[in-house]
Design a protein around this motif. Structure first.
Motif, short mmCIF file in Angstrom:
data_model
loop_
_atom_site.label_atom_id
_atom_site.label_comp_id
_atom_site.label_asym_id
_atom_site.label_seq_id
_atom_site.Cartn_x
_atom_site.Cartn_y
_atom_site.Cartn_z
N ARG A 282 71.43 100.75 68.77
CA ARG A 282 71.36 100.77 67.30
C ARG A 282 70.23 99.87 66.86
N CYS A 283 69.89 99.97 65.60
CA CYS A 283 68.97 98.99 65.05
C CYS A 283 69.75 97.71 64.73
N ASP A 284 69.02 96.60 64.58
CA ASP A 284 69.69 95.36 64.21
C ASP A 284 69.12 94.75 62.93
N ILE A 285 68.31 95.52 62.25
CA ILE A 285 67.94 95.22 60.86
C ILE A 285 68.71 96.26 60.06
N MET B 96 45.99 102.71 68.48
CA MET B 96 47.08 102.59 69.44
C MET B 96 48.37 102.23 68.70
N ALA B 97 49.19 103.24 68.52
CA ALA B 97 50.52 103.03 67.91
C ALA B 97 51.52 103.12 69.04
N THR B 98 51.24 102.37 70.10
CA THR B 98 51.95 102.53 71.37
C THR B 98 53.25 101.74 71.45
N GLU C 9 51.30 111.84 72.69
CA GLU C 9 52.61 111.20 72.92
C GLU C 9 53.16 111.62 74.28
N GLU C 10 53.51 110.62 75.04
CA GLU C 10 54.05 110.88 76.38
C GLU C 10 55.41 111.58 76.32
N ALA C 11 56.20 111.23 75.31
CA ALA C 11 57.57 111.76 75.22
C ALA C 11 57.54 113.24 74.84
N GLY C 12 58.74 113.85 74.91
CA GLY C 12 58.85 115.27 74.60
C GLY C 12 59.00 115.55 73.11
N GLY D 9 52.20 95.22 76.85
CA GLY D 9 52.47 96.09 78.01
C GLY D 9 51.93 97.50 77.84
N ALA D 10 52.28 98.14 76.70
CA ALA D 10 51.88 99.54 76.51
C ALA D 10 50.39 99.65 76.25
N ILE D 11 49.80 98.62 75.66
CA ILE D 11 48.36 98.69 75.38
C ILE D 11 47.59 98.61 76.71
N CYS E 205 55.55 97.95 70.47
CA CYS E 205 55.65 96.60 71.04
C CYS E 205 56.65 96.54 72.17
N LEU E 206 57.65 97.44 72.07
CA LEU E 206 58.74 97.41 73.05
C LEU E 206 58.88 98.81 73.63
N SER E 207 57.83 99.26 74.28
CA SER E 207 57.87 100.62 74.81
C SER E 207 57.50 100.69 76.28
N ALA E 208 57.10 99.55 76.86
CA ALA E 208 56.79 99.54 78.30
C ALA E 208 57.90 98.79 79.02
C1 LIG Z 1 66.70 99.09 71.37
C2 LIG Z 1 65.72 98.69 70.31
C3 LIG Z 1 66.18 98.39 69.05
C4 LIG Z 1 65.29 98.04 68.04
N1 LIG Z 1 65.76 97.72 66.81
C5 LIG Z 1 64.90 97.35 65.85
C6 LIG Z 1 65.37 97.02 64.54
O1 LIG Z 1 66.54 97.03 64.23
N2 LIG Z 1 64.45 96.63 63.62
C7 LIG Z 1 63.14 96.57 63.90
O2 LIG Z 1 62.36 96.21 63.03
N3 LIG Z 1 62.68 96.91 65.12
C8 LIG Z 1 63.51 97.28 66.09
N4 LIG Z 1 63.03 97.60 67.32
C9 LIG Z 1 61.60 97.60 67.56
C10 LIG Z 1 61.05 99.04 67.49
O3 LIG Z 1 60.33 99.23 68.63
C11 LIG Z 1 60.25 99.24 66.23
O4 LIG Z 1 61.04 99.01 65.11
C12 LIG Z 1 59.64 100.61 66.04
O5 LIG Z 1 60.49 101.63 66.42
C13 LIG Z 1 58.32 100.70 66.74
O6 LIG Z 1 57.68 101.87 66.37
P1 LIG Z 1 56.26 102.22 66.95
O7 LIG Z 1 55.91 103.56 66.49
O8 LIG Z 1 55.32 101.12 66.66
O9 LIG Z 1 56.45 102.17 68.52
P2 LIG Z 1 57.42 102.99 69.44
O10 LIG Z 1 58.60 103.48 68.70
O11 LIG Z 1 57.67 102.18 70.63
O12 LIG Z 1 56.59 104.26 69.81
C14 LIG Z 1 55.48 104.16 70.65
C15 LIG Z 1 55.29 105.51 71.31
O13 LIG Z 1 54.05 105.46 71.99
C16 LIG Z 1 54.17 106.22 73.15
N5 LIG Z 1 53.17 105.76 74.10
C17 LIG Z 1 52.96 104.50 74.54
N6 LIG Z 1 51.95 104.48 75.41
C18 LIG Z 1 51.50 105.74 75.51
C19 LIG Z 1 50.47 106.35 76.24
N7 LIG Z 1 49.69 105.65 77.05
N8 LIG Z 1 50.29 107.66 76.12
C20 LIG Z 1 51.07 108.40 75.30
N9 LIG Z 1 52.07 107.89 74.59
C21 LIG Z 1 52.28 106.57 74.70
C22 LIG Z 1 55.57 105.94 73.63
O14 LIG Z 1 56.04 106.97 74.44
C23 LIG Z 1 56.33 105.84 72.32
O15 LIG Z 1 56.93 107.04 72.00
C24 LIG Z 1 63.91 97.95 68.34
C25 LIG Z 1 63.46 98.22 69.62
C26 LIG Z 1 64.35 98.58 70.59
C27 LIG Z 1 63.83 98.84 71.97
#
Ligand SMILES: Cc1cc2nc3c(=O)[nH]c(=O)nc-3n(C[C@H](O)[C@H](O)[C@H](O)COP(=O)(O)OP(=O)(O)OC[C@H]3O[C@@H](n4cnc5c(N)ncnc54)[C@H](O)[C@@H]3O)c2cc1C
Length: 892
Positions: free
Chosen positions: A69-72, A153-155, A51-54, A401-403, A157-160
């Motif tokens: 905030r979340c919107d669900i 890859m659990a990277t 994980e890139e983050a801390g 993007g992140a993939i 959908c909205l992380s890049a």
């Molecule tokens: C502001 C905001 C609000 C949201 N609200 C909702 C909501 O209400 N309901 C909903 O269903 N969804 C919502 N989403 C979507 C949200 O992204 C997902 O719900 C969920 O948090 C995704 O989890 P995840 O673990 O799949 O990915 P993420 O939470 O994005 O985690 C992916 C992690 O992978 C790490 N990573 C990526 N690439 C690399 C790499 N190359 N090397 C190391 N680490 C890496 C990132 O640093 C990140 O920490 C929202 C998104 C945003 C941005």
């Protein structure tokens, strides 16, 4: 056992001391990575999360902007895998804030002791598959590289975050922030002049709070978005009570729902409701402050049909006008360029009212684009704005993007994923990619992901993947890979699904349109969470259909094929019919079958309004026959189409195809006269054929009395009705009229032979069965008469017939005889066009507003009828399905 295998097969490269050896490497410690790690550990796999983050949290670690905030509703946006966890955490609000969600994910990490297997501050840079060792080598920017059997890859959908597209950011002297990378210590905006660029979800959430803090806020908006008041506060009691009443059922319903939130499917369509009823539903949804509610609970056609959708859009536009005092600003904030829901709508708290504040300015970039960012601020092509702070709320390079930021990801044969995806992402189930063994993506492109409550989708994905790894290990296999056939089938299924909803009509991050140069296409799966889950289960149930599994000593299993060949809505309809476990129709007796059909038809959506619907009697071959007439709303006289209903010469009547007749009347702008011809077994061959001919003759002679255009008529029919239409054309040619301008034959019966391949391939399982067709034939026609062209028109003379448009469906016993008729007509010099409908079944096109993917087929049928009648193929009037001019006409 897996590690032993690893050791024996590892190459020198993967044995390096600086390489960490594990069964599974997971990238990302958000919602997805945390749950996967928990499951992997429980299943006995060695695993590491990079994980890139801390710390843990993913989205909720990075997005710390004001108002995040979340919107669900949080009651739904939670893990569900452990009922004890569910009970151990109580959300304080309907929509939790980012800090609370981050606390929750930290709580989960602590509860299952997850952090000890997570390497924080570690970015994955590249990944390479080694075919010899059947392992991935993952390189990182911090510490040891990782060699693993499986790479997940659990990277996110909205992380890049999307980089700014504007020149001059580097020259700006003030502070620059990205909502998706907000500083942990917060930002003091008090008394500052702030610019926010972007009005997507993050912008809409943060703008009211920034406006309250800043001395001056200037919002730069390119595309206005629909936003609804969140009505945040304590958890609403209705959902809480529902949930606490029966937690297990609540969660299970969410898993099988369309969006991952337990709401029922709406059945009422917009045109069945009065204005007052629609308004009431809308106001209730508006007050509920719930995206899934307003996106799914108003009326059944709101997400699939432009007309049904425009009603919602207009009601929201009215709300915006009522809140924003300055009409010019209100107009700029009002979306017109996309159907409501086709782009992610937002939940807000005082968003629109913020524009009534004296310290807020809206800059409409559609009218004055940004030219550059200077040392002092932002310059558009009309004016300059001096600011102290620029906040980029410009969103993400979503889904891929992140993939693709891990570059290269090199699969079998040295192929990089970036080149395989150059024309857009290709996946099998959104989980795997052909050519990339043992690589899994969580909520990848091709899965419901961002169109769902992602907590539910993430759990489903994680469970499916980890269960597959366990099964693979138990069976002694070491790798699994999607086949090209399966992937191509999924790509086609995705395209089919994209016709179900209106997402394809908006340029959004769902389609990649927000990133310059990105290949475009609807990336998430639009077929729904529950259907998707059932497909994933079916893949397993059918012996890992579409996967090649390999093991030591050359062990191999490949069950190649496509998981879904039916259109998505046809699949649902057939699934529902199968669940009803009906007795075969042919065992019901003629009257019983008619009663059944009448009951069955009561459950279908009402047909759409047309100008006028009338009834009357006409002269058949041996006495009067009832008819039903559908007149368009446009001024007449209109050409007339004589229509014959389906039902195997035994079932149905002049109103049994009512929704189809209405739909075609609207699409063609022509009068449809549906004829109630006589039925077997009371009236056997040639009663139906002779009635068809007589009715056509009578209608042609009385065209003017019916308000139609005198002159040639057209004929159309479905199934046995298609048979009657075809026969009528032959009789009219041979008996001196009436003149027929064209024939539309929809899945027609054209021949008495039952041995064509479609009769064998589709003998059962697609509602119209071989057995049912036998029964129809037996009731209507004795074997000695069956080769008569009045029931087997394929055996008649085909020269000199009117032009034809023939529709056949892939999963229909009658498919091949329809195709044969088209081919023979063409040989006989008759102008003929064919529509071979892929993935459809016998009833697809008459199940109006149920089989949504039938719409393009009916558009083509209507165009053909208009051509036959000498009219331009497109109607110019606005009374039919005209989408608003801003929305792509493909929607209709
Ligand atoms: C502001 C905001 C609000 C949201 N609200 C909702 C909501 O209400 N309901 C909903 O269903 N969804 C919502 N989403 C979507 C949200 O992204 C997902 O719900 C969920 O948090 C995704 O989890 P995840 O673990 O799949 O990915 P993420 O939470 O994005 O985690 C992916 C992690 O992978 C790490 N990573 C990526 N690439 C690399 C790499 N190359 N090397 C190391 N680490 C890496 C990132 O640093 C990140 O920490 C929202 C998104 C945003 C941005």
């Amino acid at each position: 056992m897996p590690e032993a295998m690893v050791e024996t097969r590892a190459t020198d490269a993967t044995r390096s001391v600086s390489t960490q050896q594990v069964d599974v490497a997971v990238v990302g410690a958000g919602f997805a990575g945390l749950y996967i790690l928990h499951r992997l550990r429980k299943a006995g796999f060695s695993a590491v999360v990079l994980e890139e983050a801390g710390d843990v949290g993913g989205t909720w670690y990075w997005n710390r902007y004001p108002g995040a905030r979340c919107d669900i509703q949080t009651i739904d946006y939670s893990y569900t895998f452990d009922p004890e966890l569910d009970k151990a955490w109580t959300w304080s609000e309907k929509y939790a804030t980012q800090p609370e969600i981050l606390r929750y994910l930290g709580f989960v990490a602590d509860r299952y002791d997850l952090r000890r297997d997570i390497r924080f501050g570690t970015k994955v840079k590249q990944a390479t598959w080694d075919d010899a060792s059947e392992r991935w080598l993952i390189s990182t920017d911090n510490g040891a590289n990782v060699s693993c059997r499986h790479y997940i890859m659990a990277t996110g959908c909205l992380s890049a975050p999307k980089p700014p597209e504007i020149d001059g950011v580097k020259d700006f002297k003030g502070e620059v922030y990205f909502t998706g990378r907000w500083p942990h210590e917060g930002v003091n905006l008090k008394g500052k002049r702030v610019a926010v660029i972007g009005t997507g979800s993050s912008g809409i959430q943060s703008i009211p709070l920034i406006a309250a803090d800043a001395a001056q806020l200037t919002v730069f908006q390119r595309t206005p978005n629909f936003a609804l008041p969140a009505g945040n506060g304590p958890q609403p009691t209705d959902r809480k009570t529902l949930f606490e009443g029966d937690r297990t059922t609540y969660r299970e319903q969410a898993r099988w729902s369309m969006a991952g939130v337990p709401y029922p499917q709406q059945t009422a369509v917009s045109w069945q409701l009065s204005d007052a009823e629609r308004r009431e539903r809308f106001e209730k949804a508006w007050a509920a402050g719930d995206l899934v509610h307003i996106l799914t609970q108003l009326w059944a056609d709101q997400a699939v049909d432009v007309d049904g959708n425009t009603i919602v859009g207009d009601l929201i536009r009215e709300k915006i006008r009522n809140v924003v005092k300055d009409p010019e600003i209100a107009a700029a904030l009002t979306p017109h360029d996309h159907p409501f829901g086709a782009k992610r709508p937002c939940l807000d708290t005082n968003y629109y009212a913020t524009y009534n504040r004296p310290n807020v300015t809206l800059v409409n970039l559609r009218q004055e684009p940004i030219k550059e960012i200077t040392a002092d601020g932002i310059t558009t092509d009309r004016r300059s704005f001096d600011v102290d702070v620029i906040v980029f709320a410009t969103g993400f390079d979503a889904m891929t993007g992140a993939i693709l930021a891990v570059h290269p990801i090199t699969g079998r044969g040295g192929k990089p994923l970036s080149s395989v995806w150059a024309g857009g992402p290709q996946t099998y189930l959104g989980l795997t990619v052909a050519g990339f063994p043992n690589l899994f993506m969580i909520t990848g492109p091709g899965s419901p992901s961002v169109l769902s409550n992602m907590a539910v989708s993430i759990e489903q994905h994680a469970d499916w993947v980890v269960d597959r790894l366990i099964a693979l290990r138990d069976a002694g296999f070491t790798s699994m890979e999607a086949t090209e056939t399966a992937q191509a089938g999924w790509t086609r299924h995705m395209a089919d699904c994209s016709m179900l909803t209106l997402h394809r009509l908006a340029n959004t991050w769902y389609t990649g349109a927000n990133v310059p140069g990105k290949a475009q296409g609807v990336m998430p799966y639009t077929g729904g969470v529950g259907p998707y889950r059932s497909i994933c289960n079916e893949v397993v149930g059918r012996g890992m259909l579409g996967f090649k599994l390999k093991g030591p000593g050359g062990a191999e299993q490949c069950n190649d094929g496509e998981i879904v060949r039916l259109q998505p809505d046809v699949r649902l309809v057939l699934g529902m019919l199968a669940e009803m476990n009906l007795p075969p129709i042919e065992t019901m007796g003629a009257q019983g079958a008619r009663d059944f059909l009448n009951e069955f038809n009561k459950g279908r959506p009402a047909g759409r309004p047309v100008g006028e619907v009338g009834e009357g009697m006409l002269q058949g071959a041996d006495g009067p026959l009832p008819y039903k007439l559908y007149r368009p709303a446009t001024p007449g006289p209109h050409p007339i189409v004589v229509y014959f209903h389906g039902g195997g010469w035994v079932l149905g009547d002049q109103q049994s195809d009512d929704p189809f007749c209405r739909d075609m009347c609207r699409r063609t702008g022509m009068i449809f006269v549906s004829v109630g011809y006589r039925h077997a077994p009371d009236y056997r061959f040639p009663a139906a054929a002779e009635d068809g001919y007589a009715a056509t003759r009578w209608i042609a002679e009385h065209a003017a009395d019916l308000g139609g255009k005198p002159g040639p008529v057209l004929v159309a029919g479905w199934s046995a009705g298609g048979n009657i239409a075809a026969v009528t054309c032959q009789l009219a040619r041979d008996r001196g009229g009436p003149e027929i301008a064209g024939q539309l034959l929809l899945s027609p019966v054209t021949d008495c032979s039952f041995d064509r391949p479609s009769y064998i391939e589709n003998a059962t399982g697609y509602f119209l069965t071989r057995g049912l067709m036998f029964w129809f034939w037996d009731l209507y026609c004795s074997p000695a008469d069956r080769t008569d062209p009045r029931v087997s028109p394929l055996r008649g003379k085909l020269e000199g017939l009117p032009p034809a448009f023939i529709v056949t469906s892939e999963f229909d016993p009658l498919r091949d005889e329809g195709i044969a008729y088209a081919e023979e007509l063409a040989k006989a010099g008759v102008p003929v066009e064919q529509l071979k409908a892929q993935g459809h079944f016998h009833s697809s096109f008459v199940m109006v507003d149920v089989v949504i993917t039938g719409v393009p087929g009916r558009v083509k049928m209507a165009e053909a009828l208009r051509r036959f009648a000498g009219l331009p193929t497109q109607q110019s009037d606005a009374s039919r399905h005209a989408p608003p001019p801003e929305v792509n006409a493909a929607a209709s």
